[in-house]
Design a protein around this motif. Structure first.
Motif, short mmCIF file in Angstrom:
data_model
loop_
_atom_site.label_atom_id
_atom_site.label_comp_id
_atom_site.label_asym_id
_atom_site.label_seq_id
_atom_site.Cartn_x
_atom_site.Cartn_y
_atom_site.Cartn_z
N UNK A 109 -82.24 -61.47 22.45
CA UNK A 109 -81.56 -61.29 20.76
C UNK A 109 -80.97 -62.67 20.52
N UNK A 110 -81.40 -63.99 20.24
CA UNK A 110 -81.20 -65.01 19.41
C UNK A 110 -80.13 -65.70 18.47
N UNK A 111 -79.67 -64.11 18.27
CA UNK A 111 -78.43 -64.25 16.27
C UNK A 111 -77.07 -65.00 17.20
N UNK A 112 -77.11 -65.67 16.59
CA UNK A 112 -75.66 -67.15 16.31
C UNK A 112 -74.45 -65.93 17.02
N UNK A 113 -74.32 -65.47 16.09
CA UNK A 113 -73.02 -64.54 16.49
C UNK A 113 -72.98 -63.57 17.78
N UNK A 114 -73.86 -63.44 17.74
CA UNK A 114 -74.61 -62.39 19.50
C UNK A 114 -74.46 -63.37 20.22
N UNK A 115 -74.41 -64.39 20.55
CA UNK A 115 -74.68 -65.04 21.58
C UNK A 115 -73.10 -65.60 21.85
N UNK A 116 -72.51 -66.34 20.94
CA UNK A 116 -71.35 -65.83 20.40
C UNK A 116 -69.90 -65.23 21.68
#
Length: 84
Positions: A50-57
């Motif tokens: 998963x490469x979504x910004x909020x997921x990475x956060x």
């Protein structure tokens, strides 16, 4: 954001039960527990999932929690994560 982490962690066992991904799940867990793996490296490792910004956060926040633990606590987590 916490709910997102729960969903992300719940998705890994489903791929394992589907017949693929058990080694990847173990690698993700081991890397989360490993204090030598940085937050950035762990986030990079999670990009294929998963490469979504909020997921990475959220992934970064989770890894930070592990980095703040003592070696004794991390060893206890490893014991809990042993599959039978």
């Amino acid at each position: 954001m916490k709910l997102l982490v729960v969903f992300m962690l719940a998705a890994f066992p489903l791929s394992c039960y589907a017949g693929a991904g058990c080694q990847e799940l173990q690698r993700v867990i081991d890397s989360a527990i490993d204090p030598t793996v940085s937050v950035t490296k762990y986030q990079e490792m999670m990009i294929p999932y998963d490469s979504f910004v909020f997921t990475m956060n959220a992934v970064g926040d989770m890894k930070e929690c592990f980095l703040k633990q003592s070696n004794e606590t991390l060893a206890n987590v490893k014991v809990m994560m042993v599959r039978t």
